[in-house]
Design a protein around this motif. Structure first.
Motif, mmCIF file in Angstrom:
data_model
loop_
_atom_site.group_PDB
_atom_site.id
_atom_site.type_symbol
_atom_site.label_atom_id
_atom_site.label_comp_id
_atom_site.label_asym_id
_atom_site.label_seq_id
_atom_site.Cartn_x
_atom_site.Cartn_y
_atom_site.Cartn_z
ATOM 1 N N LEU A 199 -14.059 -31.488 -41.996
ATOM 2 C CA LEU A 199 -12.709 -31.430 -41.445
ATOM 3 C C LEU A 199 -12.688 -30.759 -40.070
ATOM 4 C CD1 LEU A 199 -10.571 -30.544 -44.608
ATOM 5 C CD2 LEU A 199 -10.513 -32.680 -43.302
ATOM 6 N N LEU A 200 -13.470 -29.672 -39.931
ATOM 7 C CA LEU A 200 -13.539 -28.979 -38.652
ATOM 8 C C LEU A 200 -14.136 -29.869 -37.571
ATOM 9 C CD1 LEU A 200 -14.663 -25.379 -39.724
ATOM 10 C CD2 LEU A 200 -12.492 -26.014 -38.658
ATOM 11 N N ARG A 201 -15.227 -30.596 -38.001
ATOM 12 C CA ARG A 201 -15.865 -31.498 -37.040
ATOM 13 C C ARG A 201 -14.916 -32.613 -36.621
ATOM 14 N NH1 ARG A 201 -19.698 -33.552 -40.034
ATOM 15 N NH2 ARG A 201 -20.947 -31.640 -39.940
ATOM 16 N N TYR A 202 -14.153 -33.123 -37.560
ATOM 17 C CA TYR A 202 -13.199 -34.196 -37.279
ATOM 18 C C TYR A 202 -12.095 -33.699 -36.348
ATOM 19 C CZ TYR A 202 -9.364 -37.444 -38.023
ATOM 20 O OH TYR A 202 -8.331 -38.308 -37.825
ATOM 21 N N ARG A 203 -11.593 -32.484 -36.664
ATOM 22 C CA ARG A 203 -10.536 -31.923 -35.827
ATOM 23 C C ARG A 203 -11.031 -31.652 -34.401
ATOM 24 N NH1 ARG A 203 -8.313 -27.586 -40.304
ATOM 25 N NH2 ARG A 203 -7.111 -29.097 -41.552
ATOM 26 N N PHE A 204 -12.263 -31.173 -34.294
ATOM 27 C CA PHE A 204 -12.839 -30.904 -32.982
ATOM 28 C C PHE A 204 -12.992 -32.197 -32.187
ATOM 29 C CE2 PHE A 204 -16.606 -30.636 -30.244
ATOM 30 C CZ PHE A 204 -16.208 -29.614 -29.405
#
Length: 333
Positions: free
Chosen positions: A13-18
């Motif tokens: 999720l963090l990678r996607y948001r970034f």
């Protein structure tokens, strides 16, 4: 098979948001770059075509003709800009001559849209009283020849008489008969004053029906008139200008030619909506045709000079309907 876990879900999720944030930032930067490039192209085109110069020039011409003794700071700076929607905005100070000096009285604001609709020019005066316009009265009815009277303020001469002689002032008046500009200048020649502007008779009631007029009691004052000023001309690209600041016998022929040339240019090169709706020059074709055929006929003037010199005009039988304008401390030569 890799086991699914809360930590792994959190990392994804963090990678996607970034990634999404970076993409949004890139898109925004691209949009800003495109907007910047568009603005640069618009500004470059605007400056290279000199459209602002043309609009500024013709607003000065229209002001010369329709508002007595109001002008720009000749050679002064004009603030220009163009919006992303291609609306040109221009601003410059306007001045009034009192005596031998010009004093700033307001600011001309011009808004010229791309398609011409809603284009406007307006003057913001520094003080309320500085925007007053003087009425001029026809000496006779052009159609019937019936003699007409003039309004004016009877206290003008009393006020001039009481003012200290070390004062200069601006004065307007009508004349008791139609006369040529040459006759007007000859009439005023004995007095130490400058003639700044004269209302022109351009065929009202004969060549066309005026937009409006008032007066009553045997007086007629037209609501929309043009007048002869010193004169103005520009180069083909509007990058250079020449100007005559007052009406004189020496330069009168030139003043007339400049006015007719500007009228001719507007009629040949601009749409009717440009010189009527934007510049406020109504019946321009009719006025031009009348002046070309019948010459320049005036019925008043705006003058400036020492108050005691202006007071002498009280005894000139051809002068009536006097109105006192701005006054200032002595600055006469």
């Amino acid at each position: 098979m890799t086991e699914w876990s809360k930590d792994k879900e959190k990392r994804i999720l963090l990678r996607y948001r970034f990634t999404l944030t970076v993409r949004v930032i890139i898109v925004l930067l691209l949009c800003l770059f495109v907007f910047w490039a568009y603005k640069m192209i618009v500004n470059a085109s605007f400056m290279s075509l000199h459209l602002d110069k043309k609009h500024v020039y013709y607003t000065k011409v229209a002001t010369d003709w329709t508002i007595p003794n109001l002008e720009e700071d000749f050679g002064g700076h004009v603030i220009t800009d163009i919006t992303p929607f291609l609306t040109q905005k221009m601003t410059y100070p306007v001045l009034r001559k009192v005596g031998k000096e010009n004093k700033v009285v307001g600011e001309m604001n011009i808004s010229k849209t791309f398609f011409g609709t809603n284009s406007q020019r307006n003057i913001q005066f520094l003080e309320k009283g500085l925007g007053k316009n003087y009425p001029f009265y026809l000496p006779e009815h052009p159609k019937t020849g019936v003699k007409l009277g003039a309004g004016g303020n009877p206290n003008v001469w009393t006020k001039l008489d009481k003012v200290h002689e070390g004062t200069v002032a601006e004065l307007s008046f009508s004349t008791s008969k139609f006369m040529t500009v040459e006759e007007l200048l000859q009439l005023l020649k004995p007095y130490d004053i400058d003639v700044l502007w004269a209302p022109l008779y351009t065929g009202e009631f004969k060549a066309f029906q005026p937009m409006g007029y008032g007066g009553g009691g045997g007086m007629v004052s037209l609501s929309s008139i043009v007048g002869l000023s010193g004169g103005r001309e520009a180069g083909k690209d509007y990058m250079s200008e020449g100007k005559i600041t007052s009406l004189t016998e020496e330069h009168l022929s030139e003043s007339k030619k400049m006015m007719l040339a500007n009228m001719d240019d507007l009629l040949k090169n601009e749409r009717k909506s440009y010189y009527e709706n934007f510049l406020g020059l109504y019946y321009l074709q009719e006025r031009y045709d009348y002046l070309k055929k019948n010459g320049f006929t005036v019925y008043g003037a705006v003058v400036t000079g020492p108050v005691k010199e202006l007071l002498k005009l009280k005894d000139v039988k051809e002068i009536s309907g006097a109105q006192l304008g701005e006054m200032d401390y002595w600055n006469w030569e």
